[in-house]
Design a protein around this motif. Structure first.
Motif, mmCIF file in Angstrom:
data_model
loop_
_atom_site.group_PDB
_atom_site.id
_atom_site.type_symbol
_atom_site.label_atom_id
_atom_site.label_comp_id
_atom_site.label_asym_id
_atom_site.label_seq_id
_atom_site.Cartn_x
_atom_site.Cartn_y
_atom_site.Cartn_z
ATOM 1 N N ARG A 188 52.717 39.175 40.043
ATOM 2 C CA ARG A 188 52.450 39.405 41.464
ATOM 3 C C ARG A 188 52.322 40.884 41.775
ATOM 4 N NH1 ARG A 188 55.861 34.888 41.759
ATOM 5 N NH2 ARG A 188 57.753 36.145 42.065
ATOM 6 N N ARG A 189 53.192 41.701 41.195
ATOM 7 C CA ARG A 189 53.100 43.145 41.442
ATOM 8 C C ARG A 189 51.810 43.705 40.848
ATOM 9 N NH1 ARG A 189 53.481 46.846 44.967
ATOM 10 N NH2 ARG A 189 54.206 48.904 44.239
ATOM 11 N N ASP A 197 46.444 45.973 41.566
ATOM 12 C CA ASP A 197 45.062 45.851 41.137
ATOM 13 C C ASP A 197 44.132 45.693 42.337
ATOM 14 O OD1 ASP A 197 43.002 45.836 39.369
ATOM 15 O OD2 ASP A 197 43.518 43.949 38.412
ATOM 16 N N ALA A 198 44.563 44.926 43.329
ATOM 17 C CA ALA A 198 43.742 44.722 44.520
ATOM 18 C C ALA A 198 43.506 46.028 45.265
ATOM 19 C CB ALA A 198 44.409 43.706 45.448
ATOM 20 N N SER A 249 43.091 48.893 44.032
ATOM 21 C CA SER A 249 42.174 49.790 43.317
ATOM 22 C C SER A 249 40.819 49.153 43.055
ATOM 23 C CB SER A 249 42.790 50.198 41.969
ATOM 24 O OG SER A 249 42.931 49.070 41.126
ATOM 25 N N SER A 250 40.643 47.903 43.466
ATOM 26 C CA SER A 250 39.453 47.167 43.060
ATOM 27 C C SER A 250 38.177 47.656 43.737
ATOM 28 C CB SER A 250 39.638 45.673 43.354
ATOM 29 O OG SER A 250 39.820 45.458 44.750
ATOM 30 N N GLN A 251 38.278 48.383 44.860
ATOM 31 C CA GLN A 251 37.092 48.814 45.589
ATOM 32 C C GLN A 251 36.606 50.202 45.182
ATOM 33 O OE1 GLN A 251 35.570 46.590 47.557
ATOM 34 N NE2 GLN A 251 37.204 45.248 46.829
ATOM 35 N N GLY A 252 37.351 50.894 44.357
ATOM 36 C CA GLY A 252 36.951 52.246 43.986
ATOM 37 C C GLY A 252 37.052 52.460 42.493
ATOM 38 N N GLN A 253 37.239 53.695 42.120
ATOM 39 C CA GLN A 253 37.388 54.021 40.710
ATOM 40 C C GLN A 253 38.744 53.566 40.188
ATOM 41 O OE1 GLN A 253 36.740 58.296 40.549
ATOM 42 N NE2 GLN A 253 34.647 57.987 39.824
ATOM 43 N N LEU A 282 42.223 37.054 35.844
ATOM 44 C CA LEU A 282 41.806 37.431 34.497
ATOM 45 C C LEU A 282 40.282 37.597 34.434
ATOM 46 C CD1 LEU A 282 43.257 35.913 31.243
ATOM 47 C CD2 LEU A 282 40.846 36.436 31.436
ATOM 48 N N GLU A 283 39.552 36.695 35.070
ATOM 49 C CA GLU A 283 38.094 36.784 35.052
ATOM 50 C C GLU A 283 37.606 38.054 35.743
ATOM 51 O OE1 GLU A 283 34.119 34.142 36.198
ATOM 52 O OE2 GLU A 283 36.117 33.451 36.790
ATOM 53 N N ARG A 284 38.212 38.406 36.860
ATOM 54 C CA ARG A 284 37.806 39.635 37.548
ATOM 55 C C ARG A 284 38.100 40.864 36.702
ATOM 56 N NH1 ARG A 284 40.015 36.517 41.706
ATOM 57 N NH2 ARG A 284 42.045 37.565 41.541
ATOM 58 N N SER A 285 39.237 40.851 36.033
ATOM 59 C CA SER A 285 39.601 41.973 35.171
ATOM 60 C C SER A 285 38.636 42.079 34.000
ATOM 61 C CB SER A 285 41.039 41.785 34.679
ATOM 62 O OG SER A 285 41.466 42.871 33.901
#
Length: 390
Positions: A129-130, A135-136, A138-142, A172-175
């Motif tokens: 969860r953490r 991860d969420a 940082s997902s929109q940028g670098q 996992l798929e997004r990563s």
């Protein structure tokens, strides 16, 4: 004692014998850096009055503690307490999980999650969860390539424990997709994933990726294929492995900075002990275990650089202190050489600025040893991907 399967892959002789000795050294060398239930940031070399060296513990590091936990967990049960001065690896993982609310870095959270999965700690759900929260954000940028790779490796490890789950599988798929997208038009990985310009790397280094930026994605993608049978992940891992092996130095050096566009070496130095003994073998052996090519010749050459190299006659292995000195480097002020070569290759990929090699030869030894270096050494040679089988 029976030689571990991965060490035996090197065949009889010097490389395998050296690795076996280094595994024993790591077990002895971790406890001096283990203080009050966590690992220090470094053991720094200090010259004694008689001219010999001591190693003084400095600082603390959650990140290095998590990597050491992974390495210790790969040891046979009877050797784990020896590496942790009597503690158990499960207790160590528990202390890391307890630190998660204060952890702000994606990479640190990923390593703790990975360690929780591989030690079987019941706090794995909390760690996941953490990791998802960070991860969420940082997902929109670098995002640093290394941290993105650790996140994927952690998720693959968690899935091997928890099995299929819609939320975990989506994460996992997004990563996975983020990491694969990083090779869309390049031979190797850049230092960051995401937009080509941003706050994490200066413009003149946007085309550069370091050695760590290659081996951690290689490892994570190989493990993903081993777990779930992902041909695209395997192909990307093979591409990176071929790139770093083609660029390897004549004496087995794993070079430091690459032009991600072509795979050419931008700046070779420093050459790090952890790359030679641990990180390159770890990633390449994971690739072999996942069904990819076995780059055993390159692994052996990298290992043997530790005992004989053109840069310096000074030993990099100190058996008395139970450590390896960190790197062979140039004595250039402010990392001048790598900066100038990054600027030069940005516009002219073939630029070498050869005069810099004469002005700043790689003869300096960095007298420190960080616990993660010994942790990855254990993990590289003692880990087993059989639990990841699809």
């Amino acid at each position: 004692m029976t030689q571990h399967r991965r060490i035996a892959m090197l065949g009889p002789g010097a490389p395998a014998d050296l690795v076996s000795d280094m595994v024993d050294l790591a077990v002895r060398g971790l406890p001096p850096g283990y203080v009050d239930g966590e690992f220090v940031f470094t053991r720094r070399g200090v010259r004694r009055p008689d001219g010999s060296w001591d190693a003084v513990p400095e600082g603390r590091s959650v990140r290095y503690t998590a990597i050491a936990a992974l390495g210790v967990a790969a040891l046979p049960e009877e050797r784990r307490r020896a590496a942790l001065a009597g503690d158990t690896v499960l207790d160590l993982a528990g202390r890391l999980v307890e630190r998660l609310p204060a952890v702000e870095g994606l990479g640190d959270a990923a390593l703790i999650c990975w360690a929780a999965a591989e030690t079987g700690h019941p706090g794995l759900g909390v760690a996941l969860r953490r990791l998802a929260e960070l991860d969420a954000s940082s997902s929109q940028g670098q995002v640093f390539t290394v941290e993105a790779a650790w996140a994927l490796a952690a998720l693959v490890a968690a899935r091997s424990v928890l099995g299929a789950d819609p939320g975990l599988d989506g994460q996992l798929e997004r990563s996975r997709d983020r990491l694969l997208a990083g090779l869309a038009s390049d031979r190797l990985y850049r230092h960051v994933l995401g937009p080509s310009s941003g706050p994490l790397v200066p413009w003149y280094r946007a085309h550069v990726g370091c050695f760590a930026d290659q081996v951690y994605p290689l490892q994570a993608l190989a493990r993903l294929h081993a777990a779930l049978g992902d041909p695209a992940a395997l192909a990307a891992a093979e591409q990176v492995a071929e790139g770093i092996c083609e660029a390897q130095g004549e004496q087995g050096q794993w070079w430091w900075h690459y032009d991600a566009r072509s795979g050419a070496v931008v700046e070779g130095y420093p050459v790090y002990s952890v790359h030679q003994l641990a990180m390159a073998p770890m990633a390449l052996l994971d690739l072999a275990d996942a069904g990819g090519a076995a780059h055993l010749r390159e692994i052996a050459a990298g290992v043997l650089w530790m005992t004989e190299r053109p840069e310096t006659d000074e030993p990099l292995i100190d058996t008395g202190l139970g450590l390896t000195w960190r790197k062979a480097a140039r004595d250039d002020p402010g990392k001048l050489v790598r900066g100038l070569r990054a600027v030069a290759t940005r516009a002219h990929p073939a630029a070498r600025l050869a005069t810099l090699d004469r002005l700043y030869p790689p003869v300096a030894i960095d007298r420190e040893c960080r616990p993660y270096e010994l942790g990855w050494l254990l993990y590289a040679w003692l880990s087993d991907l059989s639990a990841y089988g699809s």
